[in-house]
Design a protein around this motif. Sequence first.
Motif, PDB file in Angstrom:
ATOM      1  N   ILE A 497      19.666 100.931  14.718  1.00  0.00           N
ATOM      2  CA  ILE A 497      18.510 101.057  15.619  1.00  0.00           C
ATOM      3  C   ILE A 497      18.200 102.536  15.874  1.00  0.00           C
ATOM      4  N   ALA A 498      19.256 103.317  16.130  1.00  0.00           N
ATOM      5  CA  ALA A 498      19.061 104.744  16.443  1.00  0.00           C
ATOM      6  C   ALA A 498      18.420 105.472  15.256  1.00  0.00           C
ATOM      7  N   ALA A 499      18.858 105.125  14.033  1.00  0.00           N
ATOM      8  CA  ALA A 499      18.310 105.768  12.842  1.00  0.00           C
ATOM      9  C   ALA A 499      16.844 105.378  12.664  1.00  0.00           C
ATOM     10  N   GLU A 500      16.551 104.115  12.924  1.00  0.00           N
ATOM     11  CA  GLU A 500      15.175 103.619  12.774  1.00  0.00           C
ATOM     12  C   GLU A 500      14.241 104.332  13.763  1.00  0.00           C
ATOM     13  N   ILE A 501      14.735 104.499  14.993  1.00  0.00           N
ATOM     14  CA  ILE A 501      13.934 105.180  16.012  1.00  0.00           C
ATOM     15  C   ILE A 501      13.598 106.608  15.552  1.00  0.00           C
ATOM     16  N   ALA A 502      14.609 107.294  15.022  1.00  0.00           N
ATOM     17  CA  ALA A 502      14.385 108.675  14.547  1.00  0.00           C
ATOM     18  C   ALA A 502      13.398 108.689  13.388  1.00  0.00           C
ATOM     19  N   GLU A 503      13.591 107.745  12.450  1.00  0.00           N
ATOM     20  CA  GLU A 503      12.692 107.696  11.279  1.00  0.00           C
ATOM     21  C   GLU A 503      11.246 107.432  11.687  1.00  0.00           C
ATOM     22  N   ASN A 504      11.075 106.661  12.770  1.00  0.00           N
ATOM     23  CA  ASN A 504       9.712 106.353  13.232  1.00  0.00           C
ATOM     24  C   ASN A 504       9.177 107.391  14.212  1.00  0.00           C
ATOM     25  N   GLY A 505       9.675 108.600  14.088  1.00  0.00           N
ATOM     26  CA  GLY A 505       9.144 109.680  14.933  1.00  0.00           C
ATOM     27  C   GLY A 505       9.552 109.542  16.383  1.00  0.00           C
TER      28      GLY A 505
END
Length: 519
Positions: A497-505
Amino acid sequence: MVHKLREQGLAVRGIERGSDVGGTWYWNKYPGASSDSQSWVYQYSFNEEIEQEWDWSCVFPQQPEILAYLQFVADKLDLRVDFDFDTSIDSISYDDAARDWTLTTDAGDALTADYVVTAVGCLSAAQAPDIPGRDSFAGLVLHTSQWPAEPLDLADARVGIIGTGSTGIQATPKLAEMSKHLTVFQRTPQWAAPARNRLLSDAERAELKRDIRTIRDTCKSSPFGHPYWPSEQSALAASPVERTARYQADWDRGGFDFLFGSYGDLIVDEAANETMASFVREKIAELVDDPQLAARLTPDYPFGTKRLPLYAEEFYPAFNRGNVDLVSLRNEPIVEIVPEGIRTASRLIELDVLVFATGFDAMTGPLTRLNITGRDGLKLNDKWADGPQTNLGLMTRGFPNLFMVTGPGSPSVLGNMPVTIEQNVEWIGDLIETLRASGASIEPTVESEQAWGDGINEIANATLFGKYASWYSGSNIEGKPKVFIPYPGGFGEYQRIAAEIAENGYDGFEISVPSPANA
Ligand code: NA7
């Protein structure tokens, strides 16, 4: 964190209350203090040279060895030059106009920073219960997390220890060996699993080093940050013979995987859990000679719903020794502490040394003690009066550019700590890098905090952790909000989840760029 930010070219200052690096392992010097994670996963993975150079002596390293490892890392990376030791933070305040933070120290200094990262630990705010007469005791009083560095000679001492959590369970057998007499004051009986600690052979060490990348990658995707998963199988679907054989093999091997690497429903289904609880009840009965004493040491709640201690094979048999007594506070409460010792409802127990193994104001305590004031004069302690609110446990709204390593809402204490620590450090460092060029500040949105908190509650309520009292939900501290604090959805899912949040700006976070006048 200091190393990463320094590598990124920032000017970094580390502020440390202790006189050296080490944190938990600097302070917790009590006899028996040991990691409950296996040595080869209880270490950093960001630097291959460190990983290959350091040799662990045994499966579950003891405090001196872990402290030596952390000192080795500090030497290797030359970290101490960027730390102020013996320094405590008195307050941290945001300046709305300047968009930066001022930190005051107990030395009377004021530091200014664009970014503040708190790395104050989850279990560093010691708590000693406010028992009447606590300060009147004439002998030596110790909290396990403030143990003196010099060896204590307890050979002629009558020692009392209050608390049978992970710390009390590790310390009890050692204090029993070291002291003339030990009285253990137990409020709630504790389940424990065996550690079966042992030395590693050269061949094992070589094999672990060879396979270390795979092992660490497994930890990073697993629910507990350990190199094993619970199976998909239900404990109830296994036959009693199959189940007992599995429990026995895991009990004989030792380690957390007895619970967390076993059947998949042990921490969500009471009937499944009872199969393990009844197995361990029998083990306690075997390990403790006196059946009445064994009964008093046996918990009456599901297995492992409080943080599971190891060293069952040393703790329970310690009560077979002639110099160890158990006082069950449920039957015989403490009335007061007096200069000579502890007065219970029925007698005076004379003591020379009193040890508080009474735990910590977990996860939120280290942060609420920092006296943090955010944007618009918002006090962290007011914001968290009914429980912590964060997104990912990494940030809390109203406190721009203030980050938390292993904060409330992170998985940290529900698994192998270094795994969350490294992920948090990487995530925070990368985010700071993103913000730096524009001088922007970041904080979570109201909605994302609400959603993160709701998610934690929902998952916790679906497990036995959420249903039974423990420090995971503040039950050990009077007046503390009774909300589940760590993220219980598993480390692998958390980091996804944390990686996805970062990837989505940085979805769910609000980024504000200063106006040209303030840039
Ligand atoms: P814990 O796990 O919080 O254990 C504290 C123990 O002290 C536990 O047995 C408590 O009983 C007992 N306690 C707390 N307050 C009192 C009072 N007022 N009277 C009697 N007994 C009391 O702390 P630990 O240091 O053992 O472990 C903390 C973590 O550090 C550990 O999980 C590892 O992650 C490292 P209770 O169960 O609340 O009735």
